[in-house]
Motif scaffolding. Structure first.
Motif, PDB file in Angstrom:
ATOM      1  N   ASP A 165      50.628   6.891  23.586  1.00 17.53           N
ATOM      2  CA  ASP A 165      49.253   6.714  23.751  1.00 17.53           C
ATOM      3  C   ASP A 165      48.842   8.086  23.416  1.00 17.53           C
ATOM      4  O   ASP A 165      47.858   8.373  22.552  1.00 17.53           O
ATOM      5  CB  ASP A 165      48.882   6.389  24.938  1.00 17.53           C
ATOM      6  CG  ASP A 165      49.177   5.117  25.356  1.00 17.53           C
ATOM      7  OD1 ASP A 165      49.077   4.041  24.699  1.00 17.53           O
ATOM      8  OD2 ASP A 165      49.578   4.840  26.700  1.00 17.53           O
ATOM      9  N   ARG A 166      49.472   9.373  23.952  1.00 13.20           N
ATOM     10  CA  ARG A 166      49.087  10.555  23.439  1.00 13.20           C
ATOM     11  C   ARG A 166      50.445  11.204  23.464  1.00 13.20           C
ATOM     12  O   ARG A 166      51.340  10.739  23.962  1.00 13.20           O
ATOM     13  CB  ARG A 166      48.464  11.220  24.578  1.00 13.20           C
ATOM     14  CG  ARG A 166      46.972  10.643  24.776  1.00 13.20           C
ATOM     15  CD  ARG A 166      45.882  11.556  25.488  1.00 13.20           C
ATOM     16  NE  ARG A 166      46.664  11.922  26.705  1.00 13.20           N
ATOM     17  CZ  ARG A 166      46.713  13.119  27.138  1.00 13.20           C
ATOM     18  NH1 ARG A 166      46.114  14.176  26.487  1.00 13.20           N
ATOM     19  NH2 ARG A 166      47.491  13.603  28.233  1.00 13.20           N
ATOM     20  N   LEU A 167      50.497  12.268  22.709  1.00 12.59           N
ATOM     21  CA  LEU A 167      51.689  13.190  22.570  1.00 12.59           C
ATOM     22  C   LEU A 167      51.538  14.532  22.367  1.00 12.59           C
ATOM     23  O   LEU A 167      50.243  15.085  21.945  1.00 12.59           O
ATOM     24  CB  LEU A 167      52.562  12.601  21.078  1.00 12.59           C
ATOM     25  CG  LEU A 167      51.934  12.379  19.854  1.00 12.59           C
ATOM     26  CD1 LEU A 167      52.034  13.638  19.126  1.00 12.59           C
ATOM     27  CD2 LEU A 167      52.640  11.087  19.310  1.00 12.59           C
ATOM     28  N   ALA A 168      52.445  15.438  22.611  1.00 14.28           N
ATOM     29  CA  ALA A 168      52.445  16.943  22.492  1.00 14.28           C
ATOM     30  C   ALA A 168      53.244  17.258  21.545  1.00 14.28           C
ATOM     31  O   ALA A 168      54.608  16.614  21.691  1.00 14.28           O
ATOM     32  CB  ALA A 168      52.620  17.519  23.731  1.00 14.28           C
ATOM     33  N   ILE A 169      52.927  17.800  20.562  1.00 13.42           N
ATOM     34  CA  ILE A 169      54.063  18.173  19.271  1.00 13.42           C
ATOM     35  C   ILE A 169      54.383  19.715  19.833  1.00 13.42           C
ATOM     36  O   ILE A 169      53.724  20.446  20.195  1.00 13.42           O
ATOM     37  CB  ILE A 169      53.332  18.394  18.177  1.00 13.42           C
ATOM     38  CG1 ILE A 169      53.064  16.929  17.656  1.00 13.42           C
ATOM     39  CG2 ILE A 169      54.142  19.072  16.985  1.00 13.42           C
ATOM     40  CD1 ILE A 169      52.563  16.812  16.218  1.00 13.42           C
ATOM     41  N   ILE A 170      55.580  19.596  19.960  1.00 15.97           N
ATOM     42  CA  ILE A 170      56.258  20.845  20.465  1.00 15.97           C
ATOM     43  C   ILE A 170      57.219  21.597  19.457  1.00 15.97           C
ATOM     44  O   ILE A 170      58.216  20.940  18.954  1.00 15.97           O
ATOM     45  CB  ILE A 170      57.276  20.535  21.808  1.00 15.97           C
ATOM     46  CG1 ILE A 170      56.150  19.924  22.706  1.00 15.97           C
ATOM     47  CG2 ILE A 170      57.864  21.673  22.333  1.00 15.97           C
ATOM     48  CD1 ILE A 170      56.887  19.910  24.262  1.00 15.97           C
ATOM     49  N   ASP A 171      57.305  22.899  19.357  1.00 12.91           N
ATOM     50  CA  ASP A 171      58.157  23.469  18.508  1.00 12.91           C
ATOM     51  C   ASP A 171      58.310  24.839  19.098  1.00 12.91           C
ATOM     52  O   ASP A 171      57.518  25.507  19.698  1.00 12.91           O
ATOM     53  CB  ASP A 171      57.732  23.502  17.142  1.00 12.91           C
ATOM     54  CG  ASP A 171      58.604  24.181  16.123  1.00 12.91           C
ATOM     55  OD1 ASP A 171      59.730  23.851  16.166  1.00 12.91           O
ATOM     56  OD2 ASP A 171      58.191  24.593  15.039  1.00 12.91           O
ATOM     57  N   SER A 172      59.853  25.361  19.094  1.00 10.60           N
ATOM     58  CA  SER A 172      60.280  26.550  19.732  1.00 10.60           C
ATOM     59  C   SER A 172      59.687  26.797  21.179  1.00 10.60           C
ATOM     60  O   SER A 172      59.073  27.685  21.266  1.00 10.60           O
ATOM     61  CB  SER A 172      59.932  27.753  18.617  1.00 10.60           C
ATOM     62  OG  SER A 172      59.974  27.486  17.426  1.00 10.60           O
ATOM     63  N   GLY A 173      59.519  25.790  21.842  1.00 11.48           N
ATOM     64  CA  GLY A 173      59.246  25.865  23.128  1.00 11.48           C
ATOM     65  C   GLY A 173      57.676  25.954  23.366  1.00 11.48           C
ATOM     66  O   GLY A 173      57.192  26.177  24.736  1.00 11.48           O
ATOM     67  N   LYS A 174      56.891  25.857  22.464  1.00 12.23           N
ATOM     68  CA  LYS A 174      55.571  25.798  22.504  1.00 12.23           C
ATOM     69  C   LYS A 174      54.677  24.556  22.222  1.00 12.23           C
ATOM     70  O   LYS A 174      55.197  23.915  21.004  1.00 12.23           O
ATOM     71  CB  LYS A 174      54.915  27.059  21.590  1.00 12.23           C
ATOM     72  CG  LYS A 174      55.138  28.227  22.202  1.00 12.23           C
ATOM     73  CD  LYS A 174      54.354  29.396  21.151  1.00 12.23           C
ATOM     74  CE  LYS A 174      54.322  30.842  21.817  1.00 12.23           C
ATOM     75  NZ  LYS A 174      55.121  31.425  21.845  1.00 12.23           N
ATOM     76  N   VAL A 175      53.489  24.371  23.117  1.00 15.40           N
ATOM     77  CA  VAL A 175      52.918  23.101  22.447  1.00 15.40           C
ATOM     78  C   VAL A 175      51.945  23.582  21.316  1.00 15.40           C
ATOM     79  O   VAL A 175      51.218  24.320  21.440  1.00 15.40           O
ATOM     80  CB  VAL A 175      51.759  22.696  23.514  1.00 15.40           C
ATOM     81  CG1 VAL A 175      51.038  21.554  23.116  1.00 15.40           C
ATOM     82  CG2 VAL A 175      52.496  22.086  24.934  1.00 15.40           C
ATOM     83  N   LYS A 176      52.302  22.850  20.116  1.00 14.92           N
ATOM     84  CA  LYS A 176      51.330  23.078  19.001  1.00 14.92           C
ATOM     85  C   LYS A 176      50.146  22.205  18.820  1.00 14.92           C
ATOM     86  O   LYS A 176      48.948  22.771  18.505  1.00 14.92           O
ATOM     87  CB  LYS A 176      52.099  22.572  17.693  1.00 14.92           C
ATOM     88  CG  LYS A 176      53.627  23.297  17.577  1.00 14.92           C
ATOM     89  CD  LYS A 176      53.180  24.833  17.214  1.00 14.92           C
ATOM     90  CE  LYS A 176      54.440  25.647  17.466  1.00 14.92           C
ATOM     91  NZ  LYS A 176      54.170  27.092  17.176  1.00 14.92           N
ATOM     92  N   THR A 177      50.005  21.053  19.449  1.00 13.63           N
ATOM     93  CA  THR A 177      48.695  20.339  19.711  1.00 13.63           C
ATOM     94  C   THR A 177      49.116  19.200  20.386  1.00 13.63           C
ATOM     95  O   THR A 177      49.936  18.673  20.580  1.00 13.63           O
ATOM     96  CB  THR A 177      48.374  19.884  18.164  1.00 13.63           C
ATOM     97  OG1 THR A 177      47.087  19.297  18.209  1.00 13.63           O
ATOM     98  CG2 THR A 177      49.151  18.819  17.286  1.00 13.63           C
ATOM     99  N   ILE A 178      47.676  18.518  21.071  1.00  8.21           N
ATOM    100  CA  ILE A 178      48.017  17.398  21.866  1.00  8.21           C
ATOM    101  C   ILE A 178      47.060  16.526  21.568  1.00  8.21           C
ATOM    102  O   ILE A 178      45.744  16.888  21.348  1.00  8.21           O
ATOM    103  CB  ILE A 178      47.895  17.811  23.461  1.00  8.21           C
ATOM    104  CG1 ILE A 178      48.797  18.911  23.856  1.00  8.21           C
ATOM    105  CG2 ILE A 178      47.828  16.545  24.313  1.00  8.21           C
ATOM    106  CD1 ILE A 178      48.897  19.171  25.370  1.00  8.21           C
ATOM    107  N   GLY A 179      47.140  15.105  21.632  1.00  5.87           N
ATOM    108  CA  GLY A 179      46.325  14.024  21.112  1.00  5.87           C
ATOM    109  C   GLY A 179      46.910  12.716  21.064  1.00  5.87           C
ATOM    110  O   GLY A 179      48.015  12.711  21.129  1.00  5.87           O
TER     111      GLY A 179
END
Ligand SMILES: Nc1ncnc2c1ncn2[C@@H]1O[C@H](COP(=O)(O)OP(=O)(O)OP(=O)(O)O)[C@@H](O)[C@H]1O
Ligand SMILES: [Mg+2]
Lengths: 323, 259
Positions: free
Chosen positions: A205-219
């Motif tokens: 339903d929603r997701l967080a894109i994660i790279d190198s331990g950081k959230v890049k975007t959520i929605g």
């Protein structure tokens, strides 16, 4: 819509010997949704889940499950979730049923309760016929199903799934997606990690894109695609010699938003394909760069991923050796 | 409390099941060499071993105490292996993410290892009995031998589990294991009494808790209570100190590994 927050991760950091596996991560999961953590190998997905299941203490920051802190109220938090680890955490010498019986005792079910639930779960994951064989005789997919049954045994409000379909064939994947949707329909909150784009796109339903331990975007997948806006023009270019010069010629042009080099050519993010195509063709002509194939489409999740991380998930090399 | 026992019971049952499924061969490989030692080695070295030196009617009766304690040593030091595999394949994580007491997994392991060790010690004493080694202190002495064995075994198992929780790979685990167990055996009174050792060796052997355990078990088998009691008393004190140190180290390693 006002929604209950099931999981709250607040400025979470986790370092291993000075290396930041998770770096200032914040996100919230609403009750009743399927929430995905999407990222390449080594992004910090499993580390985040291990913190939520109380087995890792954050270096700083905090996380809470249904309002309970994962460090201070760890004992209580452990009664709230089911967990399906990334590795096949299976004891080869125990049968499927014995796995579930063991967990039944660890969740303090009575014999009758456990027996009833085990029968239901074996049916759900279609392992009834194999329940009394040692797990070493199971196929990879059967082990994964047993894993999922183990995660569901406590009948939890929240289910954590670490890469639930890693290494499964297409059919098994689709079936597991169906289970997960069914669990959601029963009111369960599901938090899962994945590095499959289609899985994130179709299931979450929603997701967080994660790279190198950081959230890049959520929605939600749809929101993320819409937020990107415009179109994606994909060029297939076999002659790679001029790829670099074409990319730099296009960068900075008004109709062009971003240029990304892929394995087969260029992915160009544009305001609108109609306006950008002439510019792209002209630049290619000028450089005498032969275009083998041109395609344009609305942004896909892959494009979202590229836009936020600067690389494609498909060919993202592991950030670091993973053992 | 009822929950605690339910957890420990189920986890112990798992160890028993694993053993009964596959580790049958493993059990054999553990017991067999010990019996061989006792029977063949004992007879073979009969001539070489001077009765004046060993102070025993025959070498096999001298060796019995050593074999008992060596069994405790082997089982104890191998006691953490299953937890090591559980840690490596993620099973431990699954167990620890359940709402169980943090100590349940470890306690179940202690209970299992101690039970198996006791059974093996009884087998060894039983076979020795068939070869004419009749414990001078009778059944009470056998119970005392089991007690000493367990006291020693708890510390060893704790060392093994501490290693299982702290090593980076299981290769490390097994090399440390090999590195520990041989000197433990040879720098002890298992094979020869301290009095027959070169001076430096007997000094080192006195710092080996294994020596204390053997020196208490041996008179329980060979001579009788009056001779054994002072040794037993000392052994219990030494074992308690040894256990306290090992359990402290083990608890630290466990906490570091499990958050
Ligand atoms: N126990 C550990 N000790 C040291 N470093 C670790 C440990 N566990 C994870 N890491 C490091 O932390 C980073 C994040 O790892 P994590 O397992 O969370 O990634 P992931 O997103 O789950 O990746 P994958 O898709 O491969 O499962 C990696 O760089 C990894 O090497
Ligand atoms: Mg992972």
């Amino acid at each position: 819509m006002d929604r209950t927050i099931a999981i709250d991760v607040n400025r979470l950091c986790k370092s291993y010997d000075g290396h930041k596996a998770v770096d200032d991560l914040s996100f919230q999961v609403y009750a009743g949704e399927i929430f995905g953590l999407l990222g390449p190998n080594g992004a910090g997905k499993s580390t985040t889940l291990r913190t939520l299941i109380t087995l890792l203490h954050p270096t700083s920051g905090s996380a809470s499950v249904l309002g309970h802190d994962t460090v201070r109220e760890a004992d209580l938090v452990r009664t709230l979730f089911g967990y399906v680890p990334q590795e096949r955490a299976i004891d080869r010498f125990l049968t499927g049923r014995e796995h579930l019986e063991l967990l039944g005792a660890l969740y303090h079910l009575t014999k009758e309760e456990a027996g009833k639930r085990i029968a239901e779960l074996l049916k759900l994951v279609e392992l009834e016929a194999h329940a009394d064989r040692p797990a070493k005789t199971y196929s990879g997919g059967m082990k994964r199903k047993l894993d999922i049954a183990c995660g569901l045994l406590p009948n939890p409000k929240i289910l954590f799934l670490d890469e639930p379909t890693l290494g499964l064939d297409v059919q098994s994947r689709l079936r597991i997606w169906d289970y997960i949707r069914m669990l959601k329909a029963r009111g369960m909150t599901v938090v899962m990690t994945t590095n499959y784009l289609d899985e994130a796109d179709q299931l979450c339903d929603r997701l967080a894109i994660i790279d190198s331990g950081k959230v890049k975007t959520i929605g939600s997948p749809a929101e993320l695609k819409v937020a990107l806006g415009g179109d994606i023009v994909s060029l297939t270019i076999k002659e790679t010699a001029r790829l670099g010069s074409l990319a730099s010629a296009l960068k900075g042009q008004p109709a062009i938003r971003a240029v990304n080099t892929t394995e087969t050519g260029l992915d160009i993010r544009v305001e609108s394909a109609e306006k950008a195509l002439p510019v792209i063709l002209e630049a290619a002509n000028k450089l005498e760069c032969r275009l083998d194939f041109i395609d344009y489409h609305r942004p896909r999740l892959d494009d979202v991923f590229i836009a936020h991380t600067g690389r494609s998930l498909k060919d993202a090399a592991p950030a670091e050796e993973h053992n | 409390m009822a929950h605690y026992w339910q957890e420990i019971g189920a986890l112990t049952l798992r160890w028993v099941r694993r053993l009964s499924r596959e580790k049958f061969s493993m059990l054999f490989t553990l017991v067999q060499p010990m019996l061989f030692w006792l029977i063949f080695f004992g007879n073979l070295f009969q001539r070489a071993a001077d009765v004046q030196v060993t102070q025993a009617p025959n070498y096999i009766s001298f060796l019995a105490a050593g074999v008992v304690v060596m069994t405790v040593l082997n089982n104890g030091l191998a006691g953490g292996v299953d937890l090591l595999f559980d840690k490596e394949n993620g099973f431990l994580e699954r167990l620890m993410s359940a709402p169980i007491h943090r100590s349940s997994v470890i306690l179940s392991r202690f209970i299992f290892v101690m039970t198996i060790t006791s059974l093996q010690v009884l087998v060894i004493l039983g076979i020795a009995f068939l070869f004419g080694v009749h414990p001078a202190t009778g059944l009470a002495g056998v119970a005392m031998i089991l007690l000493i064995g367990m006291l020693f075994g708890v510390g060893l198992t704790a060392i093994s589990m501490a290693m299982a929780f702290s090593v980076k790979s299981h290769g490390d685990f097994f090399s440390v294991l090999g590195f520990l167990s041989l000197p433990m055996i040879f720098l002890s009174s298992a094979l020869v009494p301290l009095t027959a050792m070169p001076g430096w060796m007997s000094v080192l052997a006195q710092f080996n808790p294994m020596t204390w355990a053997i020196d208490a078990v041996r008179p329980l088998i060979l001579t009788g209570w009056s001779d054994a009691l002072p040794h037993v008393g000392m052994a219990v004190v030494v074992m308690l100190i040894f256990d306290a140190l090992c359990l402290y180290g083990g608890a630290k390693a466990f906490r570091r590994a499990m958050g």
